[in-house]
Write an enzyme that holds these catalytic residues in place. Structure first.
Site, mmCIF file in Angstrom:
data_model
loop_
_atom_site.group_PDB
_atom_site.id
_atom_site.type_symbol
_atom_site.label_atom_id
_atom_site.label_comp_id
_atom_site.label_asym_id
_atom_site.label_seq_id
_atom_site.Cartn_x
_atom_site.Cartn_y
_atom_site.Cartn_z
ATOM 1 N N ASP A 235 -4.021 -9.199 13.869
ATOM 2 C CA ASP A 235 -5.179 -8.731 13.104
ATOM 3 C C ASP A 235 -5.440 -9.586 11.860
ATOM 4 O O ASP A 235 -6.441 -9.389 11.166
ATOM 5 C CB ASP A 235 -4.987 -7.268 12.691
ATOM 6 C CG ASP A 235 -3.778 -7.059 11.789
ATOM 7 O OD1 ASP A 235 -2.877 -7.914 11.789
ATOM 8 O OD2 ASP A 235 -3.746 -6.040 11.068
ATOM 9 N N HIS B 45 7.376 -0.085 7.401
ATOM 10 C CA HIS B 45 7.864 0.563 8.612
ATOM 11 C C HIS B 45 8.119 -0.517 9.657
ATOM 12 O O HIS B 45 7.851 -1.704 9.411
ATOM 13 C CB HIS B 45 6.877 1.628 9.112
ATOM 14 C CG HIS B 45 5.472 1.142 9.290
ATOM 15 N ND1 HIS B 45 5.096 0.304 10.329
ATOM 16 C CD2 HIS B 45 4.352 1.357 8.556
ATOM 17 C CE1 HIS B 45 3.804 0.039 10.238
ATOM 18 N NE2 HIS B 45 3.322 0.659 9.169
ATOM 19 N N LYS C 66 6.108 4.854 16.369
ATOM 20 C CA LYS C 66 5.759 6.230 16.013
ATOM 21 C C LYS C 66 6.601 7.217 16.826
ATOM 22 O O LYS C 66 6.887 6.992 17.998
ATOM 23 C CB LYS C 66 4.273 6.500 16.300
ATOM 24 C CG LYS C 66 3.320 5.696 15.431
ATOM 25 C CD LYS C 66 3.183 6.297 14.046
ATOM 26 C CE LYS C 66 2.074 5.600 13.257
ATOM 27 N NZ LYS C 66 1.910 6.180 11.929
ATOM 28 N N THR C 67 7.002 8.301 16.188
ATOM 29 C CA THR C 67 7.672 9.393 16.883
ATOM 30 C C THR C 67 6.956 10.682 16.507
ATOM 31 O O THR C 67 6.003 10.664 15.726
ATOM 32 C CB THR C 67 9.155 9.492 16.456
ATOM 33 O OG1 THR C 67 9.205 9.873 15.062
ATOM 34 C CG2 THR C 67 9.870 8.167 16.644
ATOM 35 N N ARG D 162 -10.409 2.086 2.162
ATOM 36 C CA ARG D 162 -9.147 2.613 1.663
ATOM 37 C C ARG D 162 -9.367 3.278 0.301
ATOM 38 O O ARG D 162 -10.291 2.903 -0.432
ATOM 39 C CB ARG D 162 -8.130 1.487 1.471
ATOM 40 C CG ARG D 162 -7.659 0.802 2.744
ATOM 41 C CD ARG D 162 -6.727 -0.343 2.385
ATOM 42 N NE ARG D 162 -6.304 -1.097 3.539
ATOM 43 C CZ ARG D 162 -5.196 -0.866 4.239
ATOM 44 N NH1 ARG D 162 -4.416 0.148 3.875
ATOM 45 N NH2 ARG D 162 -4.866 -1.602 5.271
ATOM 46 N N HIS E 30 5.880 -3.482 10.558
ATOM 47 C CA HIS E 30 5.760 -4.664 9.702
ATOM 48 C C HIS E 30 6.765 -5.755 10.050
ATOM 49 O O HIS E 30 6.665 -6.874 9.549
ATOM 50 C CB HIS E 30 6.011 -4.274 8.231
ATOM 51 C CG HIS E 30 4.943 -3.429 7.617
ATOM 52 N ND1 HIS E 30 5.144 -2.100 7.298
ATOM 53 C CD2 HIS E 30 3.677 -3.716 7.247
ATOM 54 C CE1 HIS E 30 4.048 -1.613 6.745
ATOM 55 N NE2 HIS E 30 3.139 -2.563 6.707
ATOM 56 N N GLN F 31 -7.179 -13.646 0.231
ATOM 57 C CA GLN F 31 -6.070 -14.171 1.024
ATOM 58 C C GLN F 31 -6.195 -15.681 1.192
ATOM 59 O O GLN F 31 -5.189 -16.390 1.273
ATOM 60 C CB GLN F 31 -5.981 -13.477 2.388
ATOM 61 C CG GLN F 31 -4.527 -13.159 2.725
ATOM 62 C CD GLN F 31 -4.313 -12.606 4.105
ATOM 63 O OE1 GLN F 31 -4.217 -13.342 5.076
ATOM 64 N NE2 GLN F 31 -4.196 -11.296 4.185
ATOM 65 N N LYS G 15 1.840 4.385 20.939
ATOM 66 C CA LYS G 15 1.942 3.438 19.830
ATOM 67 C C LYS G 15 3.390 3.136 19.479
ATOM 68 O O LYS G 15 4.217 4.037 19.351
ATOM 69 C CB LYS G 15 1.208 4.007 18.607
ATOM 70 C CG LYS G 15 1.004 2.972 17.499
ATOM 71 C CD LYS G 15 0.051 3.487 16.443
ATOM 72 C CE LYS G 15 -0.212 2.429 15.379
ATOM 73 N NZ LYS G 15 -1.157 2.900 14.357
ATOM 74 N N THR H 23 0.825 -1.212 0.000
ATOM 75 C CA THR H 23 0.000 0.000 0.000
ATOM 76 C C THR H 23 0.860 1.264 0.000
ATOM 77 O O THR H 23 0.367 2.353 -0.262
ATOM 78 C CB THR H 23 -0.939 0.010 1.226
ATOM 79 O OG1 THR H 23 -0.162 -0.237 2.402
ATOM 80 C CG2 THR H 23 -1.982 -1.092 1.105
ATOM 81 N N LYS I 235 -9.153 -1.172 9.953
ATOM 82 C CA LYS I 235 -9.588 0.070 9.319
ATOM 83 C C LYS I 235 -11.056 0.356 9.643
ATOM 84 O O LYS I 235 -11.893 -0.542 9.665
ATOM 85 C CB LYS I 235 -9.413 -0.020 7.795
ATOM 86 C CG LYS I 235 -7.962 -0.208 7.355
ATOM 87 C CD LYS I 235 -7.125 1.005 7.688
ATOM 88 C CE LYS I 235 -5.671 0.807 7.307
ATOM 89 N NZ LYS I 235 -4.836 1.960 7.675
#
Length: 418
Positions: free
Chosen positions: A193, A45, A233-234, A86, A48, A172, A230, A40, A82
């Site tokens: 998930d 990141h 994340k920064t 999307r 993953h 899938q 989270k 996507t 989600k």
């Protein structure tokens, strides 16, 4: 150590479809197993990473990993996690993203030898299925009630879900079934998930084969931080694997700034260090936390894995120079990496200028009076060297490699003057 016991010790196993069955299978034979990611975006990141690092652990124990990049499923969009639909991307963009992700995944796996990893793209088989074939050969086997019971679908029924995303779990399922047929793939692993999608694959395999099938699913836990914020994340956003989006130095800094409460868990999750080494580092966290040995080990292992030894060496060098203030040892390129987010000031000409005037113009000091005080008190450094001469003139010689100079006020306030 036995693979499953190692995974349990590391806290990596979250759910299994058949714990005893999978244990028996892994004790009897080496298997093929897979994990996938949808392209996507043009970079993964660190959120993953854990499923693929888990896949790599299986490879280290002799099993063959199949690394799937979802060129087809990326065109549809996974509703997992989600709250709304999307935005669909073009085929050209998704296939470009897929190529980018493949390059990143090649850093993690060994593609040589008897159990060398296999890289696949599900667009190669799903892209060839026409609508009638999809409905007759696959849709017929997955009931509507079965799909409505999936959390990822049930959670979207009130806000709405398109037929496109509704059918994602079947796609899938087709993947797992295809890999089972073509690669004798016996196991799919994924994040927590992905449980619903994994079990749809097992249902598809069971419904389309006459013989007794032995396929399994396993999920890993969601990575969390002790303070509730989270992971990955920064303030600057996600921590990307692409060095153009997150530099190796920034990547290294993310890991080395891990809190004491999280570092041992992350060492178990993300690194391939031995139990004994991790236990020693855990002891260090408890007895000598100021040395930050565990954080350094975590940052070293992760930066080397994703970006290589050279990038790690550079990140360590930049970090040491910034800590000591000895920035003279850094090249212009290294300073750009280390000071990517510091304030900068661009002069319109290259004429000589007094240091007092420069630091006022660059807003390093708020006034000429304060600038003079800062210089006299030794609070101003140029390229790592203190300047206390009120008559100091900044010239071309002060530039690092003819590009810029680095001015520091106090211990931490840096400004790049270009």
């Amino acid at each position: 150590m036995e693979l499953l016991k190692d995974l349990e010790w590391r806290g990596i196993i979250y759910q299994q479809t058949d714990e005893e069955g999978m244990k028996d299978l892994l004790n009897k034979e080496f298997i093929s197993l897979y994990c996938g990611v949808d392209p996507t975006g043009d970079s993964m990141h660190i959120g993953h990473l854990l499923p693929f690092l888990t896949l790599r652990r299986f490879q280290q124990h002799g099993h063959r990993p199949i690394v799937l990049v979802g060129g087809a499923t990326g065109l549809i969009g996974d509703p997992s996690g989600k709250k709304e639909e999307r935005s669909l991307q073009t085929l050209e963009k998704v296939l470009y993203n897929a190529d980018c992700l493949k390059q990143q995944l090649m850093q993690i796996f060994d593609f040589e030898g008897e159990n060398g990893a296999v890289m696949v793209n599900n667009y190669d088989w799903i892209g060839k299925i026409d609508m009638v074939t999809f409905l007759r050969d696959y849709g017929k086997y997955i009931g509507i009630n079965y799909m409505l019971a999936k959390d990822t679908i049930a959670s979207r029924l009130e806000t709405g879900i398109s037929f496109t995303e509704f059918t994602y779990t079947i796609l899938q399922g087709i993947d797992f079934n295809h890999l089972y047929n073509e690669h004798n793939c016996k196991l799919q692993i994924g994040g927590s998930d992905q449980w619903g999608n994994i079990t749809t694959g097992l249902e598809m395999i069971r419904k389309t084969h006459d013989e007794e099938t032995k396929a399994f699913g396993m999920t890993i836990p969601l990575v969390t931080k002790a303070d509730g914020t989270k992971f990955g994340k920064t303030e600057g956003g996600a921590i990307w694997l692409d060095p153009e989006k997150t530099t190796p130095y920034e990547f290294y800094q993310f890991w080395i700034n891990t809190a004491d409460a999280d570092v041992v868990k992350y060492l178990k999750y993300f690194t391939f260090l031995s139990h004994e080494t991790i236990e020693e580092l855990e002891k260090s966290v408890q007895e000598e936390p100021h040395l930050r040995k565990a954080q350094k080990a975590l940052a070293n292992e992760m930066t080397k894995l994703i970006h290589g030894q050279e990038a790690l060496d550079q990140a360590v060098k930049i970090s040491a120079a910034l800590f000591s203030g000895e920035v003279k040892s850094l090249s212009a390129a290294e300073i750009k990496l280390g000071f990517k987010d510091v304030p900068s000031y661009t002069r319109e000409n290259n004429e000589e200028i007094s240091l007092v005037d420069l630091i006022v113009q660059a807003k390093i000091s708020p006034s000429k009076r304060q600038a003079r005080e800062d210089i006299q008190n030794g609070a101003i450094s140029i390229n790592g060297e203190k300047v206390t001469d009120l008559q100091y003139t900044v010239t071309e010689a002060d530039k690092i490699e003819g590009e810029f100079m680095l001015v520091r006020r106090g211990k931490k306030k840096y400004t790049l003057v270009k």
